[in-house]
Design a protein around this motif. Structure first.
Motif, short mmCIF file in Angstrom:
data_model
loop_
_atom_site.label_atom_id
_atom_site.label_comp_id
_atom_site.label_asym_id
_atom_site.label_seq_id
_atom_site.Cartn_x
_atom_site.Cartn_y
_atom_site.Cartn_z
N UNK A 175 -62.53 20.00 -120.16
CA UNK A 175 -60.90 19.28 -120.31
C UNK A 175 -60.53 17.97 -120.26
N UNK A 176 -62.02 17.09 -120.79
CA UNK A 176 -62.36 15.62 -120.71
C UNK A 176 -61.48 15.23 -122.19
N UNK A 177 -62.22 16.18 -122.84
CA UNK A 177 -60.94 16.65 -124.92
C UNK A 177 -59.48 16.33 -124.05
N UNK A 178 -59.14 17.73 -123.47
CA UNK A 178 -58.01 17.81 -123.51
C UNK A 178 -57.10 16.83 -122.85
N UNK A 179 -57.45 16.22 -121.68
CA UNK A 179 -57.35 14.48 -120.67
C UNK A 179 -56.97 13.51 -121.99
N UNK A 180 -58.16 13.43 -122.62
CA UNK A 180 -58.09 12.04 -123.71
C UNK A 180 -56.76 12.60 -124.54
N UNK A 181 -57.16 13.96 -124.91
CA UNK A 181 -55.19 13.95 -125.90
C UNK A 181 -54.23 14.08 -125.18
N UNK A 182 -54.23 14.29 -124.52
CA UNK A 182 -53.15 13.90 -123.50
C UNK A 182 -52.47 12.73 -123.31
N UNK A 183 -53.35 11.62 -122.90
CA UNK A 183 -53.52 10.43 -122.36
C UNK A 183 -53.05 9.79 -123.87
N UNK A 184 -53.99 10.33 -125.52
CA UNK A 184 -53.19 9.44 -125.78
C UNK A 184 -51.77 10.11 -126.61
N UNK A 185 -51.75 11.08 -126.41
CA UNK A 185 -50.11 11.73 -126.46
C UNK A 185 -48.88 11.29 -125.72
N UNK A 186 -49.70 10.59 -124.40
CA UNK A 186 -48.46 10.03 -123.51
C UNK A 186 -48.78 8.95 -124.43
N UNK A 187 -49.60 8.11 -124.48
CA UNK A 187 -49.64 7.08 -124.96
C UNK A 187 -48.75 6.24 -126.13
N UNK A 188 -48.57 7.63 -127.32
CA UNK A 188 -47.86 7.67 -128.51
C UNK A 188 -46.58 7.69 -128.30
N UNK A 189 -46.56 8.67 -127.29
CA UNK A 189 -44.71 9.28 -126.87
C UNK A 189 -44.61 7.59 -126.29
N UNK A 190 -45.25 7.10 -125.27
CA UNK A 190 -44.74 5.81 -124.88
C UNK A 190 -44.26 4.76 -125.38
N UNK A 191 -45.42 5.06 -127.32
CA UNK A 191 -44.78 4.01 -127.39
C UNK A 191 -43.53 3.62 -128.38
N UNK A 192 -43.38 5.15 -128.34
CA UNK A 192 -41.99 5.38 -129.13
C UNK A 192 -40.80 5.28 -128.81
N UNK A 193 -41.33 5.88 -127.38
CA UNK A 193 -39.87 5.67 -126.64
C UNK A 193 -38.95 5.13 -126.38
N UNK A 194 -39.55 3.54 -126.94
CA UNK A 194 -38.24 2.36 -127.25
C UNK A 194 -37.55 2.39 -128.33
N UNK A 195 -38.55 3.44 -129.57
CA UNK A 195 -37.49 3.51 -130.30
C UNK A 195 -36.12 4.56 -130.30
N UNK A 196 -36.76 5.71 -129.75
CA UNK A 196 -35.98 6.24 -129.44
C UNK A 196 -34.99 6.38 -128.78
N UNK A 197 -34.78 5.87 -127.43
CA UNK A 197 -34.42 5.57 -126.54
C UNK A 197 -33.14 4.08 -127.36
N UNK A 198 -34.15 3.17 -128.90
CA UNK A 198 -32.75 2.41 -129.43
C UNK A 198 -31.93 3.45 -129.97
#
Length: 164
Positions: free
Chosen positions: A109-132
């Motif tokens: 569960x901890x590994x999955x949560x870490x992966x989800x948080x990493x994917x969320x952080x990465x997605x949040x990092x790319x959201x600005x580019x996608x929005x543009x």
């Protein structure tokens, strides 16, 4: 009938009666009755011996029954103890396996949560580019003109700033 005849035959009849009675009494007293007495004594001895043997066998059977019941009770107590010991071992093993499973599950569960948080952080990092990119495609399609990258960045930053 001779017994009702005259007296001269009566004396002879009495004599033979006494002689016959004496012989029969002697035979009965010396031969038949001792044989009957020995047969009766033998039977009585055999019956009393059989009764004593039956009593002894009855006591032995009661002792065997008591030993059997004790053995059954001991076996039941042993079985109950073995069953309790097995149940305790199974419970301990089950608790150990459950703890191991819980630890593995927590780790996964901890590994999955870490992966989800990493994917969320990465997605949040790319959201600005996608929005543009989306804003650029939408304005070029709606207005038919291209918008500069600086204007798109400013508009996206303002829109994202309002949401936070």
């Amino acid at each position: 009938m001779p017994q009702f005849e005259q007296i001269d035959t009566f004396v002879g009849q009495i004599f033979w009666l006494i002689v016959t009675f004496g012989v029969l009494y002697f035979l009965m007293a010396k031969v038949a009755l001792p044989r009957l007495a020995s047969i009766l004594e033998e039977r009585e001895n055999r019956v009393s011996g059989d009764l004593e043997k039956a009593e002894r066998l009855k006591q032995e059977a009661e002792e065997v029954l008591t030993d059997y019941q004790k053995a059954i009770a001991d076996a039941r107590a042993s079985a109950v103890a073995a069953l309790k010991e097995s149940a305790d071992e199974i419970a301990a093993t089950s608790a150990k396996r459950q703890a191991e499973f819980d630890a593995q599950l927590s780790e996964k569960v901890q590994i999955a949560e870490d992966k989800i948080n990493a994917a969320r952080s990465e997605a949040m990092g790319h959201i600005k580019d996608v929005a543009k990119d989306v804003a650029a495609a939408a304005t070029s399609k709606l207005l038919g003109t291209d918008v500069t990258d600086a204007k798109l960045s400013k508009a996206v930053d303002e829109a994202l700033g309002e949401q936070n």
